[in-house]
Write a protein that holds these residues in place. Structure first.
Motif, PDB file in Angstrom:
ATOM      1  N   GLY A   1       0.781  -1.232   0.000  1.00  0.00           N
ATOM      2  CA  GLY A   1       0.000   0.000   0.000  1.00  0.00           C
ATOM      3  C   GLY A   1       0.810   1.279   0.000  1.00  0.00           C
ATOM      4  N   GLN A   2       2.125   1.182   0.003  1.00  0.00           N
ATOM      5  CA  GLN A   2       2.943   2.389  -0.006  1.00  0.00           C
ATOM      6  C   GLN A   2       3.010   2.984  -1.412  1.00  0.00           C
ATOM      7  OE1 GLN A   2       6.701   2.228   2.093  1.00  0.00           O
ATOM      8  NE2 GLN A   2       5.984   0.579   3.422  1.00  0.00           N
ATOM      9  N   VAL A   3       3.238   4.288  -1.470  1.00  0.00           N
ATOM     10  CA  VAL A   3       3.275   5.015  -2.736  1.00  0.00           C
ATOM     11  C   VAL A   3       4.689   5.528  -2.974  1.00  0.00           C
ATOM     12  CG1 VAL A   3       2.354   6.979  -4.036  1.00  0.00           C
ATOM     13  CG2 VAL A   3       0.874   5.720  -2.451  1.00  0.00           C
ATOM     14  N   PRO A   4       5.268   5.225  -4.136  1.00  0.00           N
ATOM     15  CA  PRO A   4       6.604   5.747  -4.426  1.00  0.00           C
ATOM     16  C   PRO A   4       6.639   7.270  -4.295  1.00  0.00           C
ATOM     17  CG  PRO A   4       5.955   4.141  -6.083  1.00  0.00           C
ATOM     18  CD  PRO A   4       4.738   4.396  -5.232  1.00  0.00           C
ATOM     19  N   HIS A   5       7.787   7.778  -3.874  1.00  0.00           N
ATOM     20  CA  HIS A   5       8.050   9.210  -3.685  1.00  0.00           C
ATOM     21  C   HIS A   5       7.411   9.748  -2.403  1.00  0.00           C
ATOM     22  CE1 HIS A   5       9.025   8.488  -7.824  1.00  0.00           C
ATOM     23  NE2 HIS A   5       7.763   8.458  -8.201  1.00  0.00           N
ATOM     24  N   LEU A   6       6.206   9.313  -2.098  1.00  0.00           N
ATOM     25  CA  LEU A   6       5.565   9.767  -0.865  1.00  0.00           C
ATOM     26  C   LEU A   6       6.035   8.963   0.349  1.00  0.00           C
ATOM     27  CD1 LEU A   6       1.877  10.290  -2.067  1.00  0.00           C
ATOM     28  CD2 LEU A   6       3.589  12.053  -1.594  1.00  0.00           C
ATOM     29  N   ASP A   7       6.158   7.655   0.182  1.00  0.00           N
ATOM     30  CA  ASP A   7       6.523   6.787   1.297  1.00  0.00           C
ATOM     31  C   ASP A   7       7.967   6.297   1.242  1.00  0.00           C
ATOM     32  OD1 ASP A   7       3.942   6.770   2.576  1.00  0.00           O
ATOM     33  OD2 ASP A   7       3.245   5.529   0.915  1.00  0.00           O
ATOM     34  N   PHE A   8       8.579   6.383   0.088  1.00  0.00           N
ATOM     35  CA  PHE A   8       9.997   6.040  -0.030  1.00  0.00           C
ATOM     36  C   PHE A   8      10.568   6.759  -1.247  1.00  0.00           C
ATOM     37  CE2 PHE A   8       7.547   2.740  -2.187  1.00  0.00           C
ATOM     38  CZ  PHE A   8       8.152   2.628  -3.426  1.00  0.00           C
ATOM     39  N   MET A   9      11.878   6.887  -1.266  1.00  0.00           N
ATOM     40  CA  MET A   9      12.546   7.673  -2.296  1.00  0.00           C
ATOM     41  C   MET A   9      12.966   6.808  -3.476  1.00  0.00           C
ATOM     42  SD  MET A   9      16.149   9.694  -1.994  1.00  0.00           S
ATOM     43  CE  MET A   9      16.927  10.385  -3.441  1.00  0.00           C
ATOM     44  N   THR A  10      12.637   7.253  -4.674  1.00  0.00           N
ATOM     45  CA  THR A  10      13.117   6.627  -5.899  1.00  0.00           C
ATOM     46  C   THR A  10      12.892   7.581  -7.059  1.00  0.00           C
ATOM     47  OG1 THR A  10      12.882   4.771  -7.446  1.00  0.00           O
ATOM     48  CG2 THR A  10      10.896   5.451  -6.278  1.00  0.00           C
ATOM     49  N   PRO A  11      13.833   7.669  -7.991  1.00  0.00           N
ATOM     50  CA  PRO A  11      13.610   8.501  -9.181  1.00  0.00           C
ATOM     51  C   PRO A  11      12.839   7.777 -10.273  1.00  0.00           C
ATOM     52  CG  PRO A  11      15.811   7.594  -9.247  1.00  0.00           C
ATOM     53  CD  PRO A  11      15.205   7.130  -7.943  1.00  0.00           C
ATOM     54  N   ILE A  12      12.587   6.486 -10.084  1.00  0.00           N
ATOM     55  CA  ILE A  12      11.859   5.692 -11.072  1.00  0.00           C
ATOM     56  C   ILE A  12      10.369   5.826 -10.818  1.00  0.00           C
ATOM     57  CG2 ILE A  12      11.608   3.434 -12.149  1.00  0.00           C
ATOM     58  CD1 ILE A  12      14.422   4.660 -12.319  1.00  0.00           C
ATOM     59  N   GLY A  13       9.597   5.996 -11.885  1.00  0.00           N
ATOM     60  CA  GLY A  13       8.161   6.191 -11.755  1.00  0.00           C
ATOM     61  C   GLY A  13       7.418   4.949 -11.298  1.00  0.00           C
ATOM     62  N   ALA A  14       6.234   5.169 -10.752  1.00  0.00           N
ATOM     63  CA  ALA A  14       5.454   4.087 -10.150  1.00  0.00           C
ATOM     64  C   ALA A  14       5.042   3.020 -11.161  1.00  0.00           C
ATOM     65  CB  ALA A  14       4.213   4.662  -9.475  1.00  0.00           C
ATOM     66  N   LEU A  15       4.806   3.417 -12.414  1.00  0.00           N
ATOM     67  CA  LEU A  15       4.328   2.453 -13.410  1.00  0.00           C
ATOM     68  C   LEU A  15       5.368   1.379 -13.708  1.00  0.00           C
ATOM     69  CD1 LEU A  15       2.043   1.632 -15.308  1.00  0.00           C
ATOM     70  CD2 LEU A  15       2.998   3.167 -17.031  1.00  0.00           C
ATOM     71  N   ALA A  16       6.630   1.660 -13.430  1.00  0.00           N
ATOM     72  CA  ALA A  16       7.674   0.664 -13.654  1.00  0.00           C
ATOM     73  C   ALA A  16       7.472  -0.569 -12.784  1.00  0.00           C
ATOM     74  CB  ALA A  16       9.047   1.280 -13.387  1.00  0.00           C
ATOM     75  N   PHE A  17       6.802  -0.396 -11.644  1.00  0.00           N
ATOM     76  CA  PHE A  17       6.653  -1.489 -10.680  1.00  0.00           C
ATOM     77  C   PHE A  17       5.199  -1.834 -10.378  1.00  0.00           C
ATOM     78  CE2 PHE A  17      10.454   1.032  -9.802  1.00  0.00           C
ATOM     79  CZ  PHE A  17      11.441   0.069  -9.921  1.00  0.00           C
ATOM     80  N   TRP A  18       4.283  -0.939 -10.703  1.00  0.00           N
ATOM     81  CA  TRP A  18       2.886  -1.127 -10.325  1.00  0.00           C
ATOM     82  C   TRP A  18       2.284  -2.429 -10.858  1.00  0.00           C
ATOM     83  CZ3 TRP A  18      -1.679  -0.891 -13.327  1.00  0.00           C
ATOM     84  CH2 TRP A  18      -2.867  -0.905 -12.576  1.00  0.00           C
ATOM     85  N   PRO A  19       2.464  -2.798 -12.150  1.00  0.00           N
ATOM     86  CA  PRO A  19       1.867  -4.060 -12.610  1.00  0.00           C
ATOM     87  C   PRO A  19       2.359  -5.268 -11.822  1.00  0.00           C
ATOM     88  CG  PRO A  19       2.612  -2.731 -14.471  1.00  0.00           C
ATOM     89  CD  PRO A  19       3.176  -2.101 -13.247  1.00  0.00           C
ATOM     90  N   ILE A  20       3.648  -5.267 -11.460  1.00  0.00           N
ATOM     91  CA  ILE A  20       4.185  -6.382 -10.675  1.00  0.00           C
ATOM     92  C   ILE A  20       3.577  -6.382  -9.283  1.00  0.00           C
ATOM     93  CG2 ILE A  20       6.294  -7.515  -9.890  1.00  0.00           C
ATOM     94  CD1 ILE A  20       7.839  -5.803 -11.925  1.00  0.00           C
ATOM     95  N   ALA A  21       3.478  -5.191  -8.681  1.00  0.00           N
ATOM     96  CA  ALA A  21       2.944  -5.077  -7.325  1.00  0.00           C
ATOM     97  C   ALA A  21       1.495  -5.535  -7.248  1.00  0.00           C
ATOM     98  CB  ALA A  21       3.073  -3.632  -6.836  1.00  0.00           C
ATOM     99  N   VAL A  22       0.710  -5.234  -8.274  1.00  0.00           N
ATOM    100  CA  VAL A  22      -0.690  -5.654  -8.298  1.00  0.00           C
ATOM    101  C   VAL A  22      -0.784  -7.182  -8.257  1.00  0.00           C
ATOM    102  CG1 VAL A  22      -2.773  -5.754  -9.724  1.00  0.00           C
ATOM    103  CG2 VAL A  22      -1.558  -3.590  -9.447  1.00  0.00           C
ATOM    104  N   LEU A  23       0.057  -7.853  -9.031  1.00  0.00           N
ATOM    105  CA  LEU A  23       0.028  -9.311  -9.069  1.00  0.00           C
ATOM    106  C   LEU A  23       0.541  -9.911  -7.756  1.00  0.00           C
ATOM    107  CD1 LEU A  23       1.295  -9.898 -12.727  1.00  0.00           C
ATOM    108  CD2 LEU A  23      -1.052 -10.008 -11.880  1.00  0.00           C
ATOM    109  N   VAL A  24       1.562  -9.289  -7.167  1.00  0.00           N
ATOM    110  CA  VAL A  24       2.063  -9.769  -5.870  1.00  0.00           C
ATOM    111  C   VAL A  24       0.990  -9.603  -4.800  1.00  0.00           C
ATOM    112  CG1 VAL A  24       3.714  -9.279  -4.018  1.00  0.00           C
ATOM    113  CG2 VAL A  24       4.506  -9.446  -6.387  1.00  0.00           C
ATOM    114  N   LYS A  25       0.324  -8.463  -4.805  1.00  0.00           N
ATOM    115  CA  LYS A  25      -0.748  -8.221  -3.831  1.00  0.00           C
ATOM    116  C   LYS A  25      -1.868  -9.240  -4.000  1.00  0.00           C
ATOM    117  CE  LYS A  25      -3.728  -4.549  -1.991  1.00  0.00           C
ATOM    118  NZ  LYS A  25      -3.192  -4.649  -0.626  1.00  0.00           N
ATOM    119  N   ALA A  26      -2.077  -9.704  -5.240  1.00  0.00           N
ATOM    120  CA  ALA A  26      -3.125 -10.692  -5.512  1.00  0.00           C
ATOM    121  C   ALA A  26      -2.718 -12.101  -5.082  1.00  0.00           C
ATOM    122  CB  ALA A  26      -3.488 -10.681  -6.994  1.00  0.00           C
ATOM    123  N   GLY A  27      -1.453 -12.269  -4.628  1.00  0.00           N
ATOM    124  CA  GLY A  27      -1.025 -13.564  -4.114  1.00  0.00           C
ATOM    125  C   GLY A  27      -0.024 -14.309  -4.975  1.00  0.00           C
ATOM    126  N   MET A  28       0.484 -13.682  -6.022  1.00  0.00           N
ATOM    127  CA  MET A  28       1.440 -14.341  -6.909  1.00  0.00           C
ATOM    128  C   MET A  28       2.851 -14.150  -6.382  1.00  0.00           C
ATOM    129  SD  MET A  28       1.782 -13.815 -11.060  1.00  0.00           S
ATOM    130  CE  MET A  28       0.075 -14.312 -11.343  1.00  0.00           C
TER     131      MET A  28
END
Length: 538
Positions: A52-79
């Motif tokens: 549930g954390q949001v890049p830039h707001l909850d942790f520092m990274t210069p990479i945009g959220a879309l680079a990781f969001w599709p993976i995170a959605v699948l991990v959150k779903a249990g994969m």
């Protein structure tokens, strides 16, 4: 392109998608051959986003959220994260496919449409970032995704449609520019202006309007879910990295990316392409290509490995723009249509090692011997489907200095100064293999000593990945990859000083920054082993 040709090209592209995507996911896990540190960086971000954390707001990274969001959605779903990485690439390829097919149908010949689609799908589905090193690696996977978006947006803008009114084109351009923004801002900064100018010069004014509306709608939707402060935090992370002496550029100097032996051929090819387009009377194409060159160089300079993926796009643009060139001959007697074709072939030849490495990486991955691999996280449960070569996961090698230590070897005068902290000099040592097992050994030791228990630590090193391996928590506002400063130190319970870090020069910067901090933090040594010194922060 006729309807029958469209069907043939579409069938070909879906065959490529099925072959590459299928070869990847049917392995049942992700088996990498190198870049374990980069992989742990990806894992940190994905797990934090899945929580549930949001890049830039909850942790520092210069990479945009879309680079990781599709993976995170699948991990959150249990994969498991290994399969989540593989399936996310297939999903993105499916989502990009309608735009690829649209461009092939409305702008390109059947052969060129198939070639362009192949290039984009290979970028989306590969299991290595490029170059000619064959080891599977998910390092910088986001660069491939951003290049794919840039390819689509640039072709849409520079090659005017043979049919259609521009509404779909505008949606595609607006969406692809937003993809670049939300993956890696370097691509947006480099290509947004040439894309806008190309749309204007090719008369695609409706596409400009629709593209702007599309971009604003997407940006508004993101702001609705994340808040306006998301954009300010994103900008702050980018500015921090841009001004960092640690990671402002991860490879060759800009001058080398333009003129070093490995790159001069591509540089000459794109300059020749501009000249020949102008001589052929394709003035808009020549001007826009000229304006794209700085972006090509800058993005390559900013990407680790400095792989000029833009050579694939150069070939497509030159072959597409030459289609309307007649029998024009320049002052040297060269046929311009043939000259443009020759430059396109040269561009393809120059990028062939990288392209074929990308293209057959899923098939190499399918044939790896699983017995040679071990889980990155041995206690990872479902996430044990992400594995690395056993000799890189469990064999620990380090580089140590012998001069000044072994009798008869005088100290080398120009060696980097060893880090010092609280009056103590850290031994000269950097770890080269075995990052996962070192992190796990440290965390197990902390757990055995009763010092973990949901605490957080700031590691004086390139990575603070220790929380992946046991009963620790990530720091609030921390940085999965160290770019400078002391991000997250206010939330850390401990400062951990590895005695053999990944990057000792960065360790020296971190420890100096800690000791020179304007608001001092008390550090008390509470544990010392052969691997690390642990300080409690108060």
């Amino acid at each position: 392109m006729t309807k029958s040709n469209t069907i043939v090209v579409t069938s070909f592209l879906f065959a490529v998608l099925a072959a590459m995507g299928g070869a990847a996911v049917l392995k049942g896990g992700l088996y990498i051959g190198r870049h374990e540190g980069d992989t742990m960086h990806l894992m940190q971000i994905v797990f934090r986003m899945a929580d549930g954390q949001v890049p830039h707001l909850d942790f520092m990274t210069p990479i945009g959220a879309l680079a990781f969001w599709p993976i995170a959605v699948l991990v959150k779903a249990g994969m498991g994260i290994g399969m989540a990485v593989l399936w996310s690439q297939v999903i993105m390829a499916v989502l990009f496919s309608p735009a690829i097919i649209w461009l092939a149908r409305t702008r390109l010949s059947p052969v060129l449409g198939a070639m362009f689609g192949l290039f984009v799908l290979v970028l989306l589905l590969a299991l290595v970032h490029g170059e000619s090193q064959r080891s599977i690696s998910m390092s910088m996977h986001y660069n491939r995704l951003a290049w794919a978006a840039a390819f689509i947006a640039i072709v849409t803008a520079l090659i005017p449609p043979k049919t259609g009114r521009g509404t779909v084109d505008g949606v595609i351009v607006g969406a692809m520019i937003c993809v670049m923004v939300m993956i890696k801002m370097t691509y947006f900064v480099s290509f947004a202006a040439p894309i806008l100018l190309a749309l204007f010069l090719t008369g695609q004014k409706r596409a400009i309007v629709v593209g702007l509306i599309t971009g604003l709608v997407i940006a508004g939707a993101i702001t609705l879910f994340t808040g306006l402060e998301f954009w300010f935090a994103y900008a702050q992370d980018l500015l921090t990295v841009a001004g960092s002496e640690v990671r402002s550029a991860p490879g060759e100097k800009l001058s080398a990316v333009m003129g070093a032996p490995a790159y001069i051929g591509g540089s000459l090819a794109v300059v020749a392409g501009v000249i020949f387009l102008r001589q052929a009377g394709v003035e808009t194409g020549g001007l826009v290509l000229l304006l794209l060159i700085p972006g090509f160089f800058y993005v390559t300079y900013q990407n680790f490995g400095n792989d000029p993926q833009w050579l694939l796009l150069l070939a497509v643009l030159l072959l597409a723009l030459r289609e309307d060139v007649g029998e024009i001959v320049n002052g040297w007697g060269w046929n311009m249509r043939d000259a443009l074709g020759a430059v396109a072939v040269a561009a393809l030849a120059l990028t062939a090692p990288s392209f074929f490495n990308l293209a057959y990486s899923p098939f190499r991955h399918m044939n790896v011997v699983e017995a040679d691999y071990a889980p990155i996280m041995s206690r990872g449960g479902i996430h044990r489907d992400l594995q690395g070569l056993d000799l890189r996961v469990n064999r620990v090698d380090a580089r140590v200095a012998l001069d000044g230590v072994v009798a008869g070897l005088e100290p080398y005068e120009n060696r980097d100064e060893q880090p010092t902290f609280m009056g103590e000099t850290i031994p000269n040592c950097t770890v080269e293999l075995g990052l996962p097992i070192i992190f796990e050994a440290m965390v197990r030791d902390l757990e055995d000593a009763g010092l973990a228990d949901g605490r957080s630590l700031f590691a004086a090193d390139l990575f603070s990945s220790h929380w992946l391996f046991g009963d620790l928590e990530p720091m609030e506002n921390g940085a999965p990859w160290y770019y400078g400063g002391l991000p997250g130190i206010e939330d850390a319970d401990y400062l951990l000083v590895p005695l053999c870090p990944v990057a000792q020069d960065l360790q020296a910067l971190i420890l100096t920054a800690f000791e020179e901090r304007e608001v001092p933090i008390e550090a008390t040594e509470i544990r010392r082993t052969e691997l690390y010194i642990l300080y409690e922060l108060g």
